[in-house]
Each structure stands twice: as C-alpha cells, then as structure tokens.
Design a protein around this motif. Structure first.
Motif, PDB file in Angstrom:
ATOM      1  N   ALA A   1       8.505  -8.565  -1.933  1.00  0.00           N
ATOM      2  CA  ALA A   1       9.557  -7.988  -1.110  1.00  0.00           C
ATOM      3  C   ALA A   1       9.676  -8.730   0.216  1.00  0.00           C
ATOM      4  CB  ALA A   1       9.284  -6.515  -0.849  1.00  0.00           C
ATOM      5  N   ALA A   2      10.868  -9.244   0.470  1.00  0.00           N
ATOM      6  CA  ALA A   2      11.194  -9.879   1.744  1.00  0.00           C
ATOM      7  C   ALA A   2      11.970  -8.883   2.599  1.00  0.00           C
ATOM      8  CB  ALA A   2      12.022 -11.138   1.518  1.00  0.00           C
ATOM      9  N   PRO A   3      11.828  -8.944   3.905  1.00  0.00           N
ATOM     10  CA  PRO A   3      12.566  -8.017   4.764  1.00  0.00           C
ATOM     11  C   PRO A   3      13.951  -8.548   5.119  1.00  0.00           C
ATOM     12  CG  PRO A   3      11.138  -9.343   6.129  1.00  0.00           C
ATOM     13  CD  PRO A   3      10.909  -9.805   4.697  1.00  0.00           C
ATOM     14  N   ASP A   4      14.830  -7.653   5.535  1.00  0.00           N
ATOM     15  CA  ASP A   4      16.069  -8.056   6.177  1.00  0.00           C
ATOM     16  C   ASP A   4      15.894  -8.160   7.690  1.00  0.00           C
ATOM     17  OD1 ASP A   4      17.863  -8.374   3.991  1.00  0.00           O
ATOM     18  OD2 ASP A   4      17.907  -6.196   3.756  1.00  0.00           O
TER      19      ASP A   4
ATOM     20  N   HIS B   1       0.809  -1.215   0.000  1.00  0.00           N
ATOM     21  CA  HIS B   1       0.000   0.000   0.000  1.00  0.00           C
ATOM     22  C   HIS B   1       0.847   1.272   0.000  1.00  0.00           C
ATOM     23  CE1 HIS B   1      -3.013  -2.911   1.599  1.00  0.00           C
ATOM     24  NE2 HIS B   1      -3.892  -2.098   1.041  1.00  0.00           N
ATOM     25  N   ARG B   2       2.063   1.198   0.534  1.00  0.00           N
ATOM     26  CA  ARG B   2       2.863   2.402   0.788  1.00  0.00           C
ATOM     27  C   ARG B   2       4.021   2.591  -0.176  1.00  0.00           C
ATOM     28  NH1 ARG B   2      -0.006   5.640   4.325  1.00  0.00           N
ATOM     29  NH2 ARG B   2      -0.900   4.362   5.989  1.00  0.00           N
TER      30      ARG B   2
ATOM     31  N   PRO C   1      14.088 -14.644  -9.094  1.00  0.00           N
ATOM     32  CA  PRO C   1      14.275 -13.239  -9.469  1.00  0.00           C
ATOM     33  C   PRO C   1      13.124 -12.335  -9.032  1.00  0.00           C
ATOM     34  CG  PRO C   1      13.710 -14.562 -11.397  1.00  0.00           C
ATOM     35  CD  PRO C   1      13.975 -15.525 -10.279  1.00  0.00           C
ATOM     36  N   GLN C   2      11.946 -12.902  -8.791  1.00  0.00           N
ATOM     37  CA  GLN C   2      10.804 -12.069  -8.400  1.00  0.00           C
ATOM     38  C   GLN C   2      10.833 -11.681  -6.922  1.00  0.00           C
ATOM     39  OE1 GLN C   2      10.743 -15.317  -9.112  1.00  0.00           O
ATOM     40  NE2 GLN C   2       8.842 -16.349  -8.509  1.00  0.00           N
ATOM     41  N   VAL C   3      11.745 -12.269  -6.146  1.00  0.00           N
ATOM     42  CA  VAL C   3      11.841 -11.957  -4.722  1.00  0.00           C
ATOM     43  C   VAL C   3      12.987 -10.983  -4.500  1.00  0.00           C
ATOM     44  CG1 VAL C   3      12.186 -12.868  -2.403  1.00  0.00           C
ATOM     45  CG2 VAL C   3      10.884 -14.187  -4.079  1.00  0.00           C
ATOM     46  N   VAL C   4      12.667  -9.815  -3.955  1.00  0.00           N
ATOM     47  CA  VAL C   4      13.662  -8.783  -3.671  1.00  0.00           C
ATOM     48  C   VAL C   4      13.721  -8.554  -2.163  1.00  0.00           C
ATOM     49  CG1 VAL C   4      13.284  -7.667  -5.899  1.00  0.00           C
ATOM     50  CG2 VAL C   4      11.978  -6.900  -3.912  1.00  0.00           C
ATOM     51  N   ARG C   5      14.756  -7.880  -1.725  1.00  0.00           N
ATOM     52  CA  ARG C   5      14.902  -7.530  -0.314  1.00  0.00           C
ATOM     53  C   ARG C   5      14.585  -6.055  -0.132  1.00  0.00           C
ATOM     54  NH1 ARG C   5      15.982 -11.392   3.878  1.00  0.00           N
ATOM     55  NH2 ARG C   5      16.698 -13.272   2.789  1.00  0.00           N
ATOM     56  N   SER C   6      13.687  -5.745   0.802  1.00  0.00           N
ATOM     57  CA  SER C   6      13.321  -4.343   1.026  1.00  0.00           C
ATOM     58  C   SER C   6      12.666  -4.185   2.389  1.00  0.00           C
ATOM     59  CB  SER C   6      12.379  -3.843  -0.073  1.00  0.00           C
ATOM     60  OG  SER C   6      11.900  -2.545   0.222  1.00  0.00           O
ATOM     61  N   ASP C   7      13.420  -3.683   3.357  1.00  0.00           N
ATOM     62  CA  ASP C   7      12.807  -3.334   4.635  1.00  0.00           C
ATOM     63  C   ASP C   7      11.849  -2.159   4.462  1.00  0.00           C
ATOM     64  OD1 ASP C   7      13.794  -5.208   6.459  1.00  0.00           O
ATOM     65  OD2 ASP C   7      15.696  -4.152   6.646  1.00  0.00           O
ATOM     66  N   ARG C   8      12.148  -1.294   3.497  1.00  0.00           N
ATOM     67  CA  ARG C   8      11.286  -0.120   3.282  1.00  0.00           C
ATOM     68  C   ARG C   8       9.870  -0.531   2.886  1.00  0.00           C
ATOM     69  NH1 ARG C   8      12.846   5.226  -0.350  1.00  0.00           N
ATOM     70  NH2 ARG C   8      10.889   6.369   0.057  1.00  0.00           N
TER      71      ARG C   8
END
Length: 267
Positions: free
Chosen positions: A92-95, A84-85, A120-127
């Motif tokens: 997106a997976a968190p660290d 949503h944000r 490849p569709q899984v990225v890292r993003s705490d944001r």
C-alpha cells in the motif's frame, strides 16, 4: 496545503516533544561503537519498530552506520514495513505528500510512487498508513542521521516474495537510495526460547533464506522480498545487534525480539 500523514504514535512509541525526541535518538546513537567507520555504507538495513525504550538501542546499531558516513549522501529512503492495523493485499502506497514527526515533515517521492503505477501488487491506501507504526518509528532516526531526504513509504501486507522483490527492483536506484525494512522478530515467547528462535531466524536471513514466516518476523513478507533483491545485487549481510525486550526494558516472561542487520555492497 498538501496532504500530510501526521504522526500517530508520538508520545507512545517515542517522545512527542521535539527536544526530548532528539535527545533520545542521540543517546541511542551515542551508545553504539562503530568498529570500522570506513566500511562501505549499507544499501539496505533491517531495523526493529517497537517503542524506543525497548528497541531504540538495537535500531541505533543500523542507523549509526549512516550517521558516521559523510559520502555518498542518501537523498531518498525506500521504507517498507508490515501492516499491523489494516488488511493490505499487496503493498500500500499513500496519497499523502509528506509524513510528519515531531522533527518535521519528510516529503514523499511522488515520482517514485507514480513509477509503480503499472504494478498490480501496489495499491493506494492512506488508511493503511494512517495508524501504522512500523514505518513511522523509523523516521526520527532517519531524520536525525540523514537530514533532508525524500521518502518512498510502502506498507506490506499479503504479498509474495516475487511481488515485493519486483517493487524493490523498480526503486533500487544508486547510492542516493537507502532501503529500510522495518521488522521485529519473535513475539511474546519466554526469554530463552525467543533467543533460540531469533538466532535461528537471523542465520536464515544471513543465508538469504527467503522463506521466513510471520511468527519468525512480523515483517517477513518485506524481508523475504528484500532478501531476493539483495542477493540479486550481490549485497553482503552483516548482523549488527540481536536482543529482545527482556534485555532492554521488559520482563523475561513474554518478550519481543529485535535485530539490526546491514546489507552492504561488496568491492
């Protein structure tokens, strides 16, 4: 200290005080009559993610099925919710190593997230997780009915049916793993129009139609992928509750739809 994803919507979507939060969740669960407690535990549930005053009673219909079951014990929850944000390409997976609510911290299953590293569709993003409420509002219910468990949290953005289903297949596991898809239904329509659209959307979900659009369910990308995986595994869907904010705590001029659906393993 390990990285912690702190609560972002406590005091807004649900009570910030632990005792008040426990009481609100308990009251929601106590309002659900489980007709057949001996039914098989759901492998996958769809639950709404608005403020508890609006959707808590609907979400409780899914979580009550878990609260009434003693075995098998769920030890890991795979939790998907829409972005949503922040714009997210893929999932997106968190660290962060744990997610915190007023009821305590839930450890992230780091090994499970690491197992997705080649996708490849899984990225890292705490944001992507920092201010996202769609996952967070499920956690107090899960903490209340399951106690201790590990979490695999993924924010789903622009992702295809195949991309989401592939991640779910990788995380499917056995009876120790519960999959939760967080999604509301229609948004800001007049009451009767919303009821008609939401009924049609639910029928499509029950029929494994993996072509839902965001205006039918904000978590459509996650739902579509989950439907593909659920059908592959032979799960049987069951509608538990379907209402909107005009039925719970809001006016009927512009409502948001909420549904609770369980997908159960067949004998």
């Amino acid at each position: 200290m390990p990285a912690v994803r702190h609560a972002a919507v406590d005091g807004l979507f649900y009570p910030a005080a632990p005792d008040a939060l426990r009481e609100e969740v308990a009251n929601c669960l106590d309002g659900v009559v489980v007709e057949d407690p001996a039914r098989r535990r759901p492998k996958l549930i769809i639950s709404p993610h608005a403020g508890y005053e609006y959707c808590g009673a609907v979400a409780a219909h899914a979580y009550a099925l878990l609260a009434r079951r003693r075995e098998p014990v769920v030890r890991r929850v795979v939790l998907f919710g829409p972005a949503h944000r922040e714009w997210v390409s893929g999932l997106a997976a968190p660290d962060a190593q744990s997610f915190e609510t007023p009821l305590g911290r839930v450890p992230v299953d780091l090994a499970a997230l690491a197992s997705l590293g080649d996708l490849p569709q899984v990225v890292r993003s705490d944001r992507a997780h920092e201010r996202e409420h769609s996952l967070e509002v499920q956690l107090p219910f899960l903490q209340s009915v399951l106690g201790h468990f590990t979490l695999v949290p993924l924010v789903v953005g622009n992702a295809s049916v195949e991309a989401v289903a592939q991640v779910l297949e990788r995380l499917w596991g056995g009876p120790e793993t519960l999959i939760v898809i967080s999604s509301d239904l229609s948004h800001y329509l007049p009451y009767e129009k919303a009821r008609a659209i939401d009924r049609a959307t639910v029928q499509r979900i029950l029929g494994f139609d993996a072509g839902l659009s965001p205006h039918e369910a904000c978590g459509s990308a996650a739902i579509n992928g989950a439907l593909r995986a659920a059908r592959h595994h032979g799960l049987a869907p069951r509608l538990l509750d379907l209402r909107n904010s005009g039925d719970t705590a809001g006016d009927r001029d512009r409502v948001v739809g909420y549904g609770a659906i369980a997908f159960e393993e067949t004998p």
